[in-house]
Scaffold this active site. Structure first.
Site, PDB file in Angstrom:
ATOM      1  N   CYS A 135      -1.164   3.914  -6.505  1.00  0.00           N
ATOM      2  CA  CYS A 135      -2.079   3.016  -5.471  1.00  0.00           C
ATOM      3  C   CYS A 135      -2.084   1.736  -5.897  1.00  0.00           C
ATOM      4  CB  CYS A 135      -3.383   3.827  -5.311  1.00  0.00           C
ATOM      5  SG  CYS A 135      -4.622   2.872  -4.504  1.00  0.00           S
ATOM      6  N   CYS A 187       0.739  -1.246   0.058  1.00  0.00           N
ATOM      7  CA  CYS A 187      -0.005  -0.042  -0.036  1.00  0.00           C
ATOM      8  C   CYS A 187       0.744   1.322  -0.048  1.00  0.00           C
ATOM      9  CB  CYS A 187      -0.873  -0.128   1.365  1.00  0.00           C
ATOM     10  SG  CYS A 187      -1.780   1.440   1.512  1.00  0.00           S
TER      11      CYS A 187
END
Ligand code: DGL
Length: 270
Positions: free
Chosen positions: A192, A80
């Protein structure tokens, strides 16, 4: 308490707020098929991308403390960008196992752009990060760097994995500001991990021949450096999904995760 040791084998712990990190897991599995994976969806705090750096930093420490208390972990991948930029490098000093984090691969985009216009899509928290802002500013001296954050795009990626039809129209709307530019970016950095899951949809709606960059190559090269120490790999896999909250979404994504090779599901209180 005895820690759980999975089949005498190397165990990689991967985590994200949701399913985004599965894009990283899939890539790792191709190169290292014989290792055990524990994947945590921190869905109790999904999405991370609008939360403060400090909150996410503390959350990451809490997660790793809890997981390493219960399991023998060989390596951690923070799959992440938001969690990585919020917790690195400070987080490393708390743990003895190696931790790999990811950041948008802005530097790589310099080598792929022809028209000098680079697009970065990431969460708000990632784009507001001091170091990311600094990096963007540095490259803006010689390149046009456009960036946009979208919570909606993260939700759409989650919906796709739940088996829902996602609207291409809605995705196109998110990129509206870039259609007003003199030149559309020819290279887009997927900052992302969720966005790698909807790359086919992005290719359908955005201009042709755009190069999309994510952190997959970086992760594999970092892992290769660490994995030289692990010579004896058995093919007795146990791939675990942990989640921090039981919701209907977990039920909906279960089939998908089973197809990705996960065979054990469990809620964990963190
Ligand atoms: N997948 C995460 C990332 O790479 C963010 C998703 C979220 O906002 O929770 O930044």
């Amino acid at each position: 308490m005895n820690k759980i040791l999975l089949q005498n084998n190397i165990t990689i712990f991967i985590f994200d707020s949701g399913v985004g990190g599965i894009s990283i897991y899939n890539q790792i599995k191709k190169f290292f098929p014989k290792i055990n994976f524990i994947y945590l969806l921190d869905n109790k705090f999904f999405p991370y991308g609008i939360k403060s750096k400090n909150f996410i930093y503390k959350r990451c420490i809490k997660i790793l403390k809890k997981i390493s208390f219960h399991y023998h972990i060989s390596l951690v991948i923070i799959a992440c960008n938001t969690a990585s930029v919020s917790s690195f490098p400070m987080i490393q000093k708390y743990f003895s196992f190696p931790i790999i984090g990811i950041t948008p691969v802005i530097k790589d985009s310099i080598n792929t752009t022809n028209n000098g216009v680079i697009g970065i899509i990431a969460t708000k928290t990632t784009l507001e990060n001091y170091y990311i802002k600094k990096e963007i500013k540095y490259f803006q001296k010689n390149y046009i760097i456009e960036f946009l954050s979208s919570k909606k795009l993260v939700f759409l990626a989650e919906e796709k994995i739940q088996g829902l039809n996602i609207s291409l129209k809605q995705i196109k709307k998110i990129f509206k500001p870039w259609y007003k530019l003199k030149k559309f970016p020819d290279t887009i950095v997927l900052g992302c991990t969720h966005f790698s899951l909807i790359i086919d949809e992005l290719k359908q709606i955005l201009p042709k021949n755009i190069k999309f960059l994510n952190s997959n190559t970086y992760i594999i090269s970092e892992m290769k450096k660490i994995m030289v120490n692990y010579k004896f790999l058995f093919n007795l896999q146990k791939n675990i999904i942990l989640y921090t909250k039981y919701t209907i979404k977990i039920k909906k994504i279960k089939r998908y995760l089973i197809n990705q090779g996960f065979n054990f599901f469990k809620k964990i209180k963190i």
